[in-house]
Design an enzyme around this catalytic site. Structure first.
Site, PDB file in Angstrom:
ATOM      1  N   GLU A   1     -34.861 -19.423 -43.986  1.00  0.00           N
ATOM      2  CA  GLU A   1     -35.513 -18.734 -45.137  1.00  0.00           C
ATOM      3  C   GLU A   1     -36.039 -19.631 -46.291  1.00  0.00           C
ATOM      4  O   GLU A   1     -35.410 -20.418 -46.686  1.00  0.00           O
ATOM      5  CB  GLU A   1     -34.473 -17.519 -45.518  1.00  0.00           C
ATOM      6  CG  GLU A   1     -34.229 -16.559 -44.613  1.00  0.00           C
ATOM      7  CD  GLU A   1     -33.214 -15.433 -45.154  1.00  0.00           C
ATOM      8  OE1 GLU A   1     -32.869 -15.392 -46.288  1.00  0.00           O
ATOM      9  OE2 GLU A   1     -32.944 -14.465 -44.155  1.00  0.00           O
TER      10      GLU A   1
ATOM     11  N   ASP B   1     -30.942 -17.920 -36.294  1.00  0.00           N
ATOM     12  CA  ASP B   1     -30.911 -17.846 -37.429  1.00  0.00           C
ATOM     13  C   ASP B   1     -29.888 -18.781 -38.119  1.00  0.00           C
ATOM     14  O   ASP B   1     -28.741 -18.853 -37.855  1.00  0.00           O
ATOM     15  CB  ASP B   1     -30.491 -16.429 -38.100  1.00  0.00           C
ATOM     16  CG  ASP B   1     -31.711 -15.740 -38.730  1.00  0.00           C
ATOM     17  OD1 ASP B   1     -32.626 -16.345 -39.302  1.00  0.00           O
ATOM     18  OD2 ASP B   1     -31.510 -14.491 -39.291  1.00  0.00           O
TER      19      ASP B   1
ATOM     20  N   GLU C   1     -41.292 -10.386 -44.044  1.00  0.00           N
ATOM     21  CA  GLU C   1     -40.731  -9.317 -44.331  1.00  0.00           C
ATOM     22  C   GLU C   1     -41.045  -8.554 -45.400  1.00  0.00           C
ATOM     23  O   GLU C   1     -41.102  -9.239 -46.596  1.00  0.00           O
ATOM     24  CB  GLU C   1     -39.260  -9.705 -44.041  1.00  0.00           C
ATOM     25  CG  GLU C   1     -38.364  -8.474 -44.256  1.00  0.00           C
ATOM     26  CD  GLU C   1     -36.663  -8.812 -43.644  1.00  0.00           C
ATOM     27  OE1 GLU C   1     -36.564  -9.678 -43.231  1.00  0.00           O
ATOM     28  OE2 GLU C   1     -35.923  -7.871 -44.084  1.00  0.00           O
TER      29      GLU C   1
HETATM   30  O1  KIV Z   1     -31.574 -11.377 -39.420  1.00  0.00           O
HETATM   31  C1  KIV Z   1     -32.441 -10.700 -38.833  1.00  0.00           C
HETATM   32  O2  KIV Z   1     -32.338  -9.985 -38.001  1.00  0.00           O
HETATM   33  C2  KIV Z   1     -33.884 -11.036 -39.083  1.00  0.00           C
HETATM   34  C3  KIV Z   1     -34.873 -10.109 -38.795  1.00  0.00           C
HETATM   35  C4  KIV Z   1     -34.912  -9.072 -39.498  1.00  0.00           C
HETATM   36  C5  KIV Z   1     -36.292 -10.936 -38.823  1.00  0.00           C
HETATM   37  O3  KIV Z   1     -33.916 -11.941 -39.997  1.00  0.00           O
END
Ligand code: KIV
Length: 275
Positions: free
Chosen positions: A125, A94, A191
């Site tokens: 995002e 991420d 989500e």
């Molecule tokens: O940060 C995370 O774990 C996520 C998932 C919930 C998709 O973005």
């Protein structure tokens, strides 16, 4: 259970090509978050297709109240841990808040940090990010987009609420998904959106690997936060969570049952986990 990547008993590492083939052949994709080598190894052995080092680590590892304080260095650290335990699963990292929004150039520099730490794909995002996605993909960075409830902007969205419930916001989300797919996003996390909307997004973008979390069963795959599905997270959990540990057996068994439930289409169960 027919798992496309198992050839004569030997499991091959999951690739982007294989994820696309699984989508085309209707084999559901099971993704989990992971933050350390031990759980990554266990989830990988249990047959999870994709591991995500999510900025959810801010909440489940660091005990914060949101993903907002998580830094790039922290995600990179956990990616190195997970990469050390993982052998087969496709590994996503991420991009934290503030590390990709300023410019495509900033996003590329941040992505390089995550790729060097072991990520094979970065996740970011927002529906605004079309040009950034194009820029990254043109430079060889596989991108997973994230629409619906985007936790980094939960304050602007009015909290952790279902997104795309009314026709106007559903149409915006559908358009953003199309634009992100055209820009080159290979996967999309959706989500907390109504199941019917998620199904439409998947149908409108047949080559886009849509991974749902609280988005119904009509998409290419599912993701859950590891601590949630193992019943470790305390307090009130979203309806889309299922505690696989509560069903008996050990941790690896719980992860195996999660993988099997995703692949057999028994999770999520829309009346219980859907919106
Ligand atoms: O940060 C995370 O774990 C996520 C998932 C919930 C998709 O973005």
């Amino acid at each position: 259970m027919n798992i496309a990547g198992v050839i004569q008993g030997e499991r091959k590492p999951v690739t982007l090509h294989r994820l696309r083939r699984m989508l085309a052949e209707g084999e559901k994709i099971a993704m989990l978050t992971a933050y350390d080598a031990s759980f990554a190894r266990l989830a990988d052995q249990a047959g999870v297709d994709c591991l995500l080092v999510g900025d959810s680590l801010g909440m489940v590892v660091q005990g914060r109240t949101s993903t907002v304080p998580v830094t790039l260095r922290e995600v990179a650290y956990h990616l190195r841990c997970v990469a050390a335990g993982n052998r087969h699963a496709w590994l996503l990292g991420d991009l934290p808040l503030g590390t990709y929004e300023a410019s495509p150039d900033q996003a590329l520099r941040s992505s390089a940090v995550l790729l060097q730490a072991g990520a094979q794909m970065v996740k970011l995002e927002g529906g605004w990010a079309v040009e950034t996605v194009r820029f990254l993909v043109e430079r060889g960075v596989p991108v997973c987009a994230h629409l619906g409830l985007t936790p980094q902007s939960a304050n602007a969205l009015g909290g952790y609420r279902v997104q795309g419930r009314d026709e106007a916001s559903a149409q915006v989300l559908e358009r953003q998904a199309r634009e992100l797919a055209v820009a080159g996003a290979a996967t999309l996390v959706l989500e907390l959106v109504p199941a019917a909307l998620a199904l439409r997004v998947q149908q409108q973008n047949p080559a886009l690997v849509v991974i749902g979390i609280g988005a119904g069963v009509g998409v290419a795959g599912q993701v859950l936060v590891l601590h949630d599905m193992l019943g470790v997270t305390q307090g009130k959990l979203p309806r889309f969570v299922r505690n696989f540990m509560a069903e008996g057996g050990g941790i690896e068994d719980a992860v195996r049952r999660y993988v099997a439930a995703v692949k057999n289409g028994r999770f999520p169960d829309e009346p219980v986990h859907g919106y």
